[in-house]
Design a protein around this motif. Sequence first.
Motif, PDB file in Angstrom:
ATOM      1  N   SER A   1      -2.053 -31.945  27.559  1.00 57.21           N
ATOM      2  CA  SER A   1      -2.781 -33.235  26.979  1.00 57.21           C
ATOM      3  C   SER A   1      -2.608 -33.182  25.474  1.00 57.21           C
ATOM      4  N   ALA A   2      -2.216 -32.111  24.836  1.00 65.97           N
ATOM      5  CA  ALA A   2      -2.153 -31.739  23.458  1.00 65.97           C
ATOM      6  C   ALA A   2      -0.767 -31.688  23.072  1.00 65.97           C
ATOM      7  N   THR A   3       0.173 -31.859  23.991  1.00 66.10           N
ATOM      8  CA  THR A   3       1.508 -31.573  23.454  1.00 66.10           C
ATOM      9  C   THR A   3       2.450 -32.403  24.133  1.00 66.10           C
ATOM     10  N   ARG A   4       2.973 -32.154  25.247  1.00 68.81           N
ATOM     11  CA  ARG A   4       3.934 -33.037  25.931  1.00 68.81           C
ATOM     12  C   ARG A   4       3.813 -34.286  26.043  1.00 68.81           C
ATOM     13  N   ASN A   5       2.290 -34.639  26.791  1.00 68.28           N
ATOM     14  CA  ASN A   5       1.899 -35.916  27.078  1.00 68.28           C
ATOM     15  C   ASN A   5       1.712 -36.621  25.619  1.00 68.28           C
ATOM     16  N   VAL A   6       1.550 -36.357  24.592  1.00 72.22           N
ATOM     17  CA  VAL A   6       1.138 -36.991  23.505  1.00 72.22           C
ATOM     18  C   VAL A   6       2.817 -37.400  22.629  1.00 72.22           C
ATOM     19  N   ALA A   7       3.574 -36.411  22.820  1.00 72.42           N
ATOM     20  CA  ALA A   7       4.952 -36.791  22.372  1.00 72.42           C
ATOM     21  C   ALA A   7       5.476 -37.829  23.136  1.00 72.42           C
ATOM     22  N   TYR A   8       5.273 -38.067  24.509  1.00 72.09           N
ATOM     23  CA  TYR A   8       5.673 -39.289  25.343  1.00 72.09           C
ATOM     24  C   TYR A   8       4.893 -40.492  24.756  1.00 72.09           C
TER      25      TYR A   8
ATOM     26  N   TYR B   1       4.157 -41.270  21.834  1.00 74.05           N
ATOM     27  CA  TYR B   1       4.745 -41.836  20.422  1.00 74.05           C
ATOM     28  C   TYR B   1       6.198 -42.029  20.677  1.00 74.05           C
ATOM     29  N   ARG B   2       6.674 -42.002  22.087  1.00 68.56           N
ATOM     30  CA  ARG B   2       8.182 -42.086  22.135  1.00 68.56           C
ATOM     31  C   ARG B   2       9.026 -40.908  21.727  1.00 68.56           C
ATOM     32  N   GLU B   3       8.505 -39.778  21.690  1.00 68.54           N
ATOM     33  CA  GLU B   3       9.084 -38.704  20.881  1.00 68.54           C
ATOM     34  C   GLU B   3       9.345 -37.463  21.903  1.00 68.54           C
ATOM     35  N   GLU B   4       9.471 -37.966  23.194  1.00 71.88           N
ATOM     36  CA  GLU B   4       9.750 -36.786  24.060  1.00 71.88           C
ATOM     37  C   GLU B   4      11.078 -36.161  24.216  1.00 71.88           C
ATOM     38  N   ALA B   5      11.794 -36.996  23.381  1.00 67.08           N
ATOM     39  CA  ALA B   5      13.194 -36.131  23.270  1.00 67.08           C
ATOM     40  C   ALA B   5      13.182 -35.508  21.912  1.00 67.08           C
ATOM     41  N   LEU B   6      12.172 -35.362  21.157  1.00 68.84           N
ATOM     42  CA  LEU B   6      12.035 -34.730  19.952  1.00 68.84           C
ATOM     43  C   LEU B   6      11.083 -33.602  19.893  1.00 68.84           C
ATOM     44  N   LYS B   7       9.666 -33.669  20.569  1.00 71.20           N
ATOM     45  CA  LYS B   7       8.804 -32.932  20.522  1.00 71.20           C
ATOM     46  C   LYS B   7       7.924 -32.597  21.740  1.00 71.20           C
ATOM     47  N   GLY B   8       7.052 -31.841  21.588  1.00 71.76           N
ATOM     48  CA  GLY B   8       6.192 -31.723  22.884  1.00 71.76           C
ATOM     49  C   GLY B   8       6.382 -30.482  23.761  1.00 71.76           C
ATOM     50  N   THR B   9       7.720 -29.946  23.993  1.00 76.42           N
ATOM     51  CA  THR B   9       8.208 -28.956  24.613  1.00 76.42           C
ATOM     52  C   THR B   9       8.949 -28.068  23.852  1.00 76.42           C
ATOM     53  N   LEU B  10       9.085 -26.928  24.477  1.00 77.89           N
ATOM     54  CA  LEU B  10      10.165 -25.879  23.803  1.00 77.89           C
ATOM     55  C   LEU B  10      11.418 -26.025  24.453  1.00 77.89           C
ATOM     56  N   SER B  11      12.123 -26.905  24.211  1.00 78.43           N
ATOM     57  CA  SER B  11      13.351 -27.165  24.781  1.00 78.43           C
ATOM     58  C   SER B  11      14.675 -27.375  23.747  1.00 78.43           C
ATOM     59  N   VAL B  12      15.800 -26.928  24.097  1.00 75.87           N
ATOM     60  CA  VAL B  12      16.938 -26.898  23.343  1.00 75.87           C
ATOM     61  C   VAL B  12      17.289 -28.274  22.670  1.00 75.87           C
ATOM     62  N   GLY B  13      17.453 -28.686  21.224  1.00 74.93           N
ATOM     63  CA  GLY B  13      17.678 -29.640  20.714  1.00 74.93           C
ATOM     64  C   GLY B  13      16.337 -30.198  19.983  1.00 74.93           C
ATOM     65  N   LYS B  14      15.204 -29.912  20.530  1.00 74.55           N
ATOM     66  CA  LYS B  14      14.195 -30.447  19.829  1.00 74.55           C
ATOM     67  C   LYS B  14      13.686 -29.879  18.392  1.00 74.55           C
ATOM     68  N   ILE B  15      12.923 -30.685  17.838  1.00 74.28           N
ATOM     69  CA  ILE B  15      12.430 -30.172  16.517  1.00 74.28           C
ATOM     70  C   ILE B  15      11.314 -28.796  16.536  1.00 74.28           C
ATOM     71  N   ALA B  16      11.750 -27.916  15.993  1.00 80.07           N
ATOM     72  CA  ALA B  16      11.098 -26.458  15.752  1.00 80.07           C
ATOM     73  C   ALA B  16       9.836 -26.619  15.310  1.00 80.07           C
ATOM     74  N   ASP B  17       8.756 -27.342  16.255  1.00 86.99           N
ATOM     75  CA  ASP B  17       7.369 -27.300  15.870  1.00 86.99           C
ATOM     76  C   ASP B  17       6.682 -26.514  16.758  1.00 86.99           C
ATOM     77  N   LEU B  18       6.021 -25.467  15.991  1.00 82.59           N
ATOM     78  CA  LEU B  18       5.507 -24.289  16.874  1.00 82.59           C
ATOM     79  C   LEU B  18       4.149 -23.876  16.432  1.00 82.59           C
ATOM     80  N   VAL B  19       3.297 -23.543  17.556  1.00 83.37           N
ATOM     81  CA  VAL B  19       2.337 -22.689  17.230  1.00 83.37           C
ATOM     82  C   VAL B  19       2.344 -21.333  17.829  1.00 83.37           C
TER      83      VAL B  19
END
Length: 581
Positions: A517-524, A526-544
């Motif tokens: 609820s603080a990562t993948r779902n929020v990216a969705y 904002y229509r950013e599920e292809a860019l953010k929210g999970t650690l997946s190849v091709g996504k922006i390296a936004d990490l904590v």
Amino acid sequence: MTQQIDRRDFMKAGVAAGVLAALDVGPVVAQSAPTPSDGPAIYYNGHILTMERDTPEYAEALAVQDGRIVFVGSREAANQAIGTARQVDLQGRTLLPGFIDSWGHFTLFAQQTLGVNVAYFSDKPPKAKADVIKLLKDTPPFNGWIIGYGYDAARLADGSLSLADLDAAFPTTPVMVCTLSTLTGQVNSAGIAKLGLTPDTKVDQPGQIVKDPKTGRLSGELMFSPFLAAHAAAVGGYSQAQALKTFKAAEALLAGQGYTTVQSYQLQRDEIGNLRAAFDQGVISLDVIGMPSVSDAATGKMVQEADWKWGAYSHGDRGLKIPGFQIATDAAPQLRLAAFTKPYLDTTGFPDGWKGLLVPRDLVEHWVGYAYQNDIQVFAYSNGDAGIDLSLAAIEKAIAATGKTGDRRTVIAHSYFVRPDQLPTYKKHHIGVSMMPPHFMVYGDLQMKLLGPERASMESPLASAIQQGLRTTMHCDCPSASPNMMEAIWTAVTRKTLSGQVLGPDERISPYAALLSATRNVAYTYREEALKGTLSVGKIADLVILDGNPLTVPADKIRNIKVVETIKRGKTIYQRSQGAS
């Protein structure tokens, strides 16, 4: 067009929302860190939680290059895939996607750096009136005022600050103490004089300039409209250069809590300009999701005359993005302003049978209809069940009028007191729900009094929403509560109030569901599920990077987990200093 009433100017249409703040975090404590080289990096030897699946999944290593994730898998394969790289030993820590804010006030949060945090989560939380006074005394004036934010008298052992207390400490300097609620506050006699208030001052409604019942003199307490006007006057206007300094300070604080994308709703035109300038000048790194006022008499009809492209970032794939706008139906339940279908249990100071305040139906229906007609994302803001009824009815009317029934990423934020019978309508119309667990942590004990145990225990029913198949998101609504996401996750998992009472145990959710609820779902959202929210190849390296794993520590220890490092597009923007508590 009639002005839309939102959370920030709900109590007084026409107050300059751009200068209303009740920001309640402490001084900037984030430690600057040297930015790593632009070369590739491989993270290993930790709990690398990908957030890709509906159940937890870990990777042995993660590789980053040029601000993107380029490999997720074994360490050996990572080295083979990208060759020479900086090796980052996590030392058993937890790596996951950076937190994405689903509801908050970045620009207001920034403004708090002009005052002092006196809230329960400040660096040194005040335990008595003397502690608050000391914090105020240690703060230099801004625009001639000393302003404290996040004040909560209920947590002081010796009761509320009085006019006499403030006058004794500050006989000549105007002082304003703003409550955590953001809608009430107190000033001293010097402040009363500077504002030009008298016992005969006309009170804009709804609101109150409180008088001593025995003497008829002003007590310094300001509620709702008079407080908002007083705060706007106290803060005053300031330069863009000063605004950018506050943005930088706010970013340091939020990066220290693991955020890589933040939100700022009810943006005014000057705030949009300041944010654009901040990105033009490279002042801040966090992406900002903004939502403008739907209509503002002072700045023009911003939505109809938008100079941005809906859903597009200002600077390529980064900067300021405006996906839609907010539409409010009611306001804070702790102030008895949330709209309910049944009366509040405690109506002291309100008319008998008080059910809260509801925004006029025609306003809500107009703006929801406008959004659906023009393919703009709707972010409704509803607190009580009657407010939610109004949002749902307006959405259904807009769908009937436009025929647009797909997943438009419509969201009803807060949804504090959504009824079980309302949740299927969320599901039917693909409506996301963004809830605020810290709210029942802070106000749950009060809600028991105001609403009774049955209704209070059903605040923010995250488990019920998830069981309905809703894509839930979770927020802190900073500055209305601490921006500490680990505390928010702890609250969602334990549902404990400040007194330690468990409020609605059946609505507790798992730590993993809270993280989603603080990562993948929020990216969705904002229509950013292809860019953010999970650690997946091709996504922006936004990490904590965290010093503990929320999935494996005891539930009551989740709130103690600290952010070690925050990485935005592959570069460190926060690093916890060694030995920090």
